[in-house]
Write a protein that holds these residues in place. Structure first.
Motif, mmCIF file in Angstrom:
data_model
loop_
_atom_site.group_PDB
_atom_site.id
_atom_site.type_symbol
_atom_site.label_atom_id
_atom_site.label_comp_id
_atom_site.label_asym_id
_atom_site.label_seq_id
_atom_site.Cartn_x
_atom_site.Cartn_y
_atom_site.Cartn_z
ATOM 1 N N GLN A 91 0.834 -1.201 0.000
ATOM 2 C CA GLN A 91 0.000 0.000 0.000
ATOM 3 C C GLN A 91 0.869 1.252 0.000
ATOM 4 O OE1 GLN A 91 -3.199 0.395 -0.350
ATOM 5 N NE2 GLN A 91 -3.873 -1.706 -0.171
ATOM 6 N N ARG A 92 1.891 1.265 0.815
ATOM 7 C CA ARG A 92 2.779 2.424 0.891
ATOM 8 C C ARG A 92 3.586 2.611 -0.394
ATOM 9 N NH1 ARG A 92 5.342 2.830 6.912
ATOM 10 N NH2 ARG A 92 3.368 3.002 8.024
ATOM 11 N N SER A 105 1.273 3.978 -2.993
ATOM 12 C CA SER A 105 1.004 5.402 -2.752
ATOM 13 C C SER A 105 2.150 6.285 -3.234
ATOM 14 C CB SER A 105 0.767 5.655 -1.263
ATOM 15 O OG SER A 105 -0.403 5.014 -0.843
ATOM 16 N N ARG A 106 3.361 5.822 -3.065
ATOM 17 C CA ARG A 106 4.543 6.594 -3.472
ATOM 18 C C ARG A 106 4.803 6.557 -4.972
ATOM 19 N NH1 ARG A 106 9.132 5.502 0.999
ATOM 20 N NH2 ARG A 106 8.900 7.519 2.005
#
Length: 88
Positions: free
Chosen positions: A64-65, A68-69
């Motif tokens: 998820q991170r 997002s990036r």
């Protein structure tokens, strides 16, 4: 001193040269040491995202991170893991 397989660094640089984004995700009890190892191996700048943190959460948190990036779709991510419970 950390070390890598002989061709690993060349492969990582070739991926970067081809425009293939590479990220690292790790649940490490010592994220500061993991980051130091990446620096000592001179590969820390290769990764577009580094998700190294001390946690027992599910590996999907890392994805998820990273998503997002990088905005890389999940179905375009390739995952390698040496932890048995993540490869089922």
């Amino acid at each position: 001193m950390p070390s890598m397989y002989p061709h690993a660094k060349g492969i990582l640089h070739a991926l970067k040269d081809k425009g293939i984004d590479v990220a690292v995700a790790s649940r490490s009890p010592t994220p500061d040491i993991a980051n130091t190892f990446l620096q000592k191996l001179s590969i820390d700048s290769i990764f577009v995202a580094k998700e190294i943190f001390s946690s027992w959460t599910h590996k999907t948190d890392h994805f998820q991170r990273i998503h997002s990036r990088t905005v890389v779709p999940f179905n375009s991510m390739l995952f390698f893991d040496d932890e048995d419970r993540n490869s089922r």
